[in-house]
Design a protein around this motif. Structure first.
Motif, PDB file in Angstrom:
ATOM      1  N   THR A  30       0.308  -1.864  10.084  1.00 24.00           N
ATOM      2  CA  THR A  30       1.266  -2.958  10.157  1.00 24.00           C
ATOM      3  C   THR A  30       0.573  -4.247   9.750  1.00 24.00           C
ATOM      4  O   THR A  30      -0.486  -4.581  10.285  1.00 24.00           O
ATOM      5  CB  THR A  30       1.824  -3.101  11.586  1.00 24.00           C
ATOM      6  OG1 THR A  30       2.395  -1.863  11.984  1.00 24.00           O
ATOM      7  CG2 THR A  30       2.886  -4.170  11.658  1.00 24.00           C
ATOM      8  N   VAL A  32       0.943  -8.368   9.652  1.00 29.99           N
ATOM      9  CA  VAL A  32       1.672  -9.426  10.333  1.00 29.99           C
ATOM     10  C   VAL A  32       1.578 -10.695   9.491  1.00 29.99           C
ATOM     11  O   VAL A  32       0.480 -11.164   9.188  1.00 29.99           O
ATOM     12  CB  VAL A  32       1.091  -9.674  11.748  1.00 29.99           C
ATOM     13  CG1 VAL A  32       1.856 -10.776  12.454  1.00 29.99           C
ATOM     14  CG2 VAL A  32       1.110  -8.396  12.559  1.00 29.99           C
ATOM     15  N   GLU A  39       6.347  -8.539  11.550  1.00 28.87           N
ATOM     16  CA  GLU A  39       5.555  -7.347  11.279  1.00 28.87           C
ATOM     17  C   GLU A  39       6.169  -6.561  10.126  1.00 28.87           C
ATOM     18  O   GLU A  39       7.380  -6.402  10.051  1.00 28.87           O
ATOM     19  CB  GLU A  39       5.475  -6.479  12.528  1.00 28.87           C
ATOM     20  CG  GLU A  39       4.742  -7.154  13.667  1.00 28.87           C
ATOM     21  CD  GLU A  39       4.586  -6.264  14.879  1.00 28.87           C
ATOM     22  OE1 GLU A  39       5.084  -5.123  14.871  1.00 28.87           O
ATOM     23  OE2 GLU A  39       3.951  -6.716  15.845  1.00 28.87           O
TER      24      GLU A  39
END
Length: 58
Positions: A30, A32, A39
């Motif tokens: 993920t 960010v 995300e």
């Protein structure tokens, strides 16, 4: 090696490099966004490098 871009909802482009070593074992992670904190799930084949405008969530 593949350079990939994601456009975040806030308008910022997130870029990262997937350095494919070989094989076809996909990994997930993920990213960010450094501007808004949203995300973005990604899939990559090698290892990530040169991440711009985001951080990798562990």
């Amino acid at each position: 090696m593949a350079i990939k871009k994601i456009k975040c909802d806030c308008g910022r482009f997130i870029e990262y490099t997937d350095r494919v070593i070989g094989g076809s074992n996909a990994q997930s992670g993920t990213l960010v966004c450094s501007k808004c904190g949203k995300e973005h799930p990604i899939t990559f084949l090698g290892f990530l490098s040169e991440i711009k405008n985001a951080t990798l969530k562990r």
